[in-house]
Design a protein around this motif. Structure first.
Motif, short mmCIF file in Angstrom:
data_model
loop_
_atom_site.label_atom_id
_atom_site.label_comp_id
_atom_site.label_asym_id
_atom_site.label_seq_id
_atom_site.Cartn_x
_atom_site.Cartn_y
_atom_site.Cartn_z
N GLY A 186 0.84 -1.19 0.00
CA GLY A 186 0.00 0.00 0.00
C GLY A 186 0.87 1.24 0.00
O GLY A 186 1.67 1.46 0.91
N VAL A 187 0.74 2.06 -1.03
CA VAL A 187 1.54 3.27 -1.18
C VAL A 187 0.60 4.46 -1.37
O VAL A 187 -0.31 4.40 -2.21
N ILE A 188 0.82 5.52 -0.61
CA ILE A 188 0.08 6.75 -0.84
C ILE A 188 1.05 7.77 -1.40
O ILE A 188 2.17 7.93 -0.92
N VAL A 189 0.63 8.42 -2.49
CA VAL A 189 1.46 9.39 -3.19
C VAL A 189 0.88 10.78 -2.96
O VAL A 189 -0.24 11.08 -3.41
N TYR A 190 1.62 11.62 -2.25
CA TYR A 190 1.23 13.02 -2.08
C TYR A 190 1.61 13.80 -3.34
O TYR A 190 2.59 13.47 -4.02
N GLY A 191 0.85 14.86 -3.62
CA GLY A 191 1.16 15.67 -4.79
C GLY A 191 1.19 14.86 -6.06
O GLY A 191 2.06 15.03 -6.91
N ALA A 192 0.20 13.99 -6.23
CA ALA A 192 0.25 12.98 -7.29
C ALA A 192 0.13 13.55 -8.69
O ALA A 192 0.45 12.85 -9.66
N VAL B 279 4.83 5.93 2.37
CA VAL B 279 4.27 7.24 2.04
C VAL B 279 5.28 7.96 1.15
O VAL B 279 6.43 8.16 1.53
N PHE B 280 4.84 8.33 -0.04
CA PHE B 280 5.67 8.99 -1.05
C PHE B 280 5.36 10.48 -1.00
O PHE B 280 4.27 10.91 -1.37
N ASP B 281 6.31 11.26 -0.51
CA ASP B 281 6.05 12.68 -0.21
C ASP B 281 7.06 13.58 -0.92
O ASP B 281 8.13 13.87 -0.37
N PRO B 282 6.76 14.06 -2.14
CA PRO B 282 7.64 15.02 -2.79
C PRO B 282 7.30 16.47 -2.45
O PRO B 282 7.83 17.38 -3.07
N GLU C 248 4.81 15.75 8.38
CA GLU C 248 4.16 15.39 9.65
C GLU C 248 2.97 14.48 9.40
O GLU C 248 2.75 13.50 10.13
N THR C 249 2.20 14.79 8.37
CA THR C 249 1.06 13.94 8.01
C THR C 249 1.53 12.55 7.61
O THR C 249 0.88 11.55 7.91
N ALA C 250 2.67 12.49 6.92
CA ALA C 250 3.19 11.20 6.48
C ALA C 250 3.48 10.29 7.66
O ALA C 250 3.22 9.07 7.61
N PHE C 251 4.03 10.84 8.75
CA PHE C 251 4.31 10.02 9.94
C PHE C 251 3.02 9.44 10.52
O PHE C 251 3.04 8.35 11.11
N ALA C 252 1.90 10.15 10.34
CA ALA C 252 0.62 9.66 10.84
C ALA C 252 -0.02 8.64 9.90
O ALA C 252 -0.84 7.82 10.32
N THR D 143 -2.77 4.85 -3.64
CA THR D 143 -3.70 5.91 -3.29
C THR D 143 -3.01 7.23 -3.58
O THR D 143 -1.84 7.42 -3.24
N ALA D 144 -3.72 8.15 -4.23
CA ALA D 144 -3.12 9.42 -4.64
C ALA D 144 -3.90 10.59 -4.05
O ALA D 144 -5.13 10.55 -3.98
#
Length: 332
Positions: free
Chosen positions: A151-157, A221-224, A231-235, A177-178
């Protein structure tokens, strides 16, 4: 050929209007370098941050030619270069940070910072790839290994790095999840291969973790984006999971990492160019990316194209951020 070439330079830091059209000497390649007749470059956040003066340690010597990304045709090779010859179509990341970049008729760089361009793309479009694709690759295939059903969530997708990250994670078999702030950006991410999308402006972390990660958290969590997103990624990540980011400038409480035994992977993809060391790493990874492009796994999305002469307008558009994918700069 002429000994002078047209270039777009900044002589001081500032807003996009600081770009000036000028003539400079055509550079000669050193023994381990190639010279490339430039077809195109693109705009990345690092480019406009350097222009603004936000990253003085990364800036080429003033007057500076920016443009980290490049595609073009090899024009000349140094005595010690065997991988390329005149006439080869290449793409790469030879400068723009640390040394002079691509906003000129020709660019010179270490041969290790180039690879043969993907055959399935127009040569110009290949310039949309290097910084963002290298970053996404190093986040998902170097700092961690994403596999089937992770399961990978991509921020700023929908952004430059993010839109490649969605495609790579999908190619690796992950459940993607994007996040996106608008319906257009979320639809774009879904078209790229995201299994689910989230309006992060209207959905708290607990809700999308419950819905898309079984309440346990994402494997990665993929955070570019960075800043508060870190901080959200840690949660959002599960215990023993991995947070991947391109930003470490914000001040964060790292106790969640300790409490959940997390891995943190930070990527600075331009580091080999800044150091002048391990530059072959760039070309090796670009070879991998070119294969993925030609296999249909990754495709850059070009939102708008500008001529080099319109570089100021291209930078303004990039900073406004109201687009998906990349802004391309095409040589005059």
């Amino acid at each position: 050929m002429s000994t002078e070439m047209t270039a777009y330079v900044i002589e001081e830091y500032g807003d996009p209007n600081v770009f000036e059209r000028t003539s400079v000497e055509v550079p000669d390649p050193g023994p381990e370098e190639v010279r490339v007749d430039v077809a195109a470059s693109s705009v990345n956040p690092v480019d406009y941050k350097i222009r603004r003066g936000d990253l003085p340690d990364f800036a080429p010597e003033l007057p500076a030619r920016l443009g980290c990304d490049v595609s073009g045709v090899v024009d000349a090779v140094g005595d010690d270069v065997d991988a390329f010859e005149a006439g080869d179509e290449v793409y790469g990341m030879p400068g723009g940070a640390g040394r002079q970049g691509a906003l000129a008729e020709y660019v010179v760089g270490h041969a290790g910072t180039f690879a043969h361009a993907p055959e399935s793309l127009p040569l110009e479009d290949a310039a949309a790839l290097p910084v963002v694709a290298l970053t996404a690759w190093e986040m998902l295939a170097d700092k961690t290994t994403v596999g089937e059903d992770d399961g990978v969530i991509v921020y700023g997708a929908s952004g430059g790095v993010g839109h490649v990250g969605v495609q790579l994670a999908d190619h690796f078999g992950a459940r993607v999840t994007a996040t996106g702030a608008t319906e257009e950006k979320r639809r774009f991410a879904a078209d790229l291969g995201a299994d689910a999308t989230v309006d992060y402006t209207d959905t708290d972390v607990e809700s999308y973790v419950d819905e898309y990660a079984d309440g346990d958290g994402f494997d990665a969590v993929f955070d570019p984006v960075g800043d508060d997103h870190l901080e959200t990624a840690f949660a959002a990540v599960r215990p023993y999971g991995t947070v991947l980011t391109t930003e470490s400038s914000s001040t964060q409480d790292l106790s969640p990492m300790h409490a959940n035994s997390l891995e943190l992977g930070v990527v600075l993809v331009i580091l080999p160019v800044l150091l002048g060391d391990r530059q072959e790493r760039v070309g090796d990874e670009l070879d991998e990316i070119a294969s993925l492009v030609d296999d249909g796994a990754v495709e850059p999305h070009v939102a708008e194209r500008f001529d080099f002469a319109d570089v100021a307008e291209a930078h303004r558009t990039a900073e406004e951020g109201e687009f998906v994918g990349k802004i391309l700069l095409v040589a005059d």
